[in-house]
Design an enzyme around this catalytic site. Structure first.
Site, short mmCIF file in Angstrom:
data_model
loop_
_atom_site.label_atom_id
_atom_site.label_comp_id
_atom_site.label_asym_id
_atom_site.label_seq_id
_atom_site.Cartn_x
_atom_site.Cartn_y
_atom_site.Cartn_z
N ARG A 105 73.93 135.93 71.13
CA ARG A 105 75.36 135.90 70.67
C ARG A 105 75.30 135.52 69.14
O ARG A 105 74.86 134.55 68.69
CB ARG A 105 76.19 134.92 71.40
CG ARG A 105 77.44 134.81 71.18
CD ARG A 105 78.28 134.06 72.42
NE ARG A 105 78.10 132.62 72.55
CZ ARG A 105 78.79 131.60 72.68
NH1 ARG A 105 80.16 132.17 73.19
NH2 ARG A 105 78.77 130.58 72.69
N THR A 109 80.24 136.17 64.70
CA THR A 109 81.30 136.93 65.44
C THR A 109 81.50 136.73 66.83
O THR A 109 82.31 137.16 67.52
CB THR A 109 80.63 138.42 65.30
OG1 THR A 109 79.64 138.49 65.82
CG2 THR A 109 80.56 138.75 63.83
N ASP A 201 75.40 123.76 76.41
CA ASP A 201 74.58 125.07 76.30
C ASP A 201 73.82 125.15 77.30
O ASP A 201 72.70 124.34 77.48
CB ASP A 201 73.78 125.14 74.92
CG ASP A 201 73.24 126.60 74.72
OD1 ASP A 201 73.37 127.06 73.75
OD2 ASP A 201 72.26 126.81 75.45
N ASP A 204 69.90 125.53 76.86
CA ASP A 204 69.35 124.28 76.19
C ASP A 204 69.03 123.12 77.36
O ASP A 204 67.96 122.57 77.32
CB ASP A 204 69.95 123.99 75.04
CG ASP A 204 70.05 124.60 73.69
OD1 ASP A 204 68.75 125.42 73.52
OD2 ASP A 204 70.72 124.34 72.79
N1 URA Z 1 77.11 129.44 76.75
C1 URA Z 1 76.76 128.15 77.12
O1 URA Z 1 75.56 127.91 77.23
N2 URA Z 1 77.58 127.42 76.97
C2 URA Z 1 79.07 127.66 76.83
O2 URA Z 1 79.85 126.56 77.04
C3 URA Z 1 79.41 128.85 76.75
C4 URA Z 1 78.40 129.88 76.54
#
Ligand code: URA
Length: 210
Positions: A105, A109, A201, A204
């Protein structure tokens, strides 16, 4: 019959999800819980697989026994967080074929950028289950499903752990024929495209990176 949006509200799923959301949960536990939940979500998402029968003999008598019809299903992981869901689904459906779509991502953007694509052949004849734990903006999922449809997939389901209303709406607009199976629908996205309250995330937290 699966609806466009299907929330799996089973107590085991909800309990495990709460532990995963907690910021004090370790990487180790997070990964284990994700695998456990993915088994339960996979159970739901495969509920309507087409069946046929096979002639077998039990120790007592012959019978026409139910078996899953058609070609092996295809599991498509959206890298990298999709792999956390993939492992559990593969435990349940070990003969599945597996593909990967690499999208990251762009942080400015929020649009998906493709860097890898490798999927099983004959997608048009398979049930295709696309997995990514977080349905946030929906941009990556929509892009991944666009690619799969271009390759002939016409029976696709999308499995995630958490979904935001924005991502669900985007998927409904772009791919109304693709049912979503999720453990929960959260409140909203924040200005960085993260799901709130969410769990942070997913990649992560699953791999212990920052
Ligand atoms: N990707 C993620 O890992 N967490 C989010 O909250 C949104 C996208």
């Amino acid at each position: 019959m699966l609806e466009h949006l299907n929330v799996v509200d089973h107590p085991l799923v909800q309990h495990k999800l709460t532990i995963m959301r907690d910021k004090n949960t370790s990487t180790n536990s997070f990964r284990r819980l994700l695998r456990e939940i993915s088994l339960l979500l996979a159970y739901e998402i495969t509920r309507e697989m087409e069946m046929t029968t096979r002639r077998i003999e039990t120790p007592l008598s012959p019978m026409d026994a139910p078996v899953i019809a058609g070609k092996k299903l295809a599991l498509i992981s959206i890298l990298r967080a999709g792999n956390g869901l993939l492992d559990g689904v593969l435990e349940l459906v070990p003969a599945a074929r597996v593909g990967f779509v690499g999208l990251y991502r762009d942080e400015k953007t929020l649009q998906p950028v493709q860097y890898y694509y490798k999927v099983p052949s004959e997608l048009k004849d398979r049930l295709v289950i696309c997995v990514d734990p977080m349905l946030a903006t929906g941009n990556s999922s929509v892009a991944a499903i666009d690619l799969l449809k271009k390759d002939g997939a016409n029976n696709i389901r999308f499995m995630c752990l958490l979904a935001a209303p924005e991502g669900i709406a985007r998927m409904k607009e772009a791919h109304p024929d693709v049912p979503i199976v999720t453990a929960a629908v959260d409140e909203r996205l924040n200005e960085h495209g993260y799901i709130v309250p969410g769990l942070g995330d997913a990649g992560d937290r699953m791999y212990g990176t920052k």
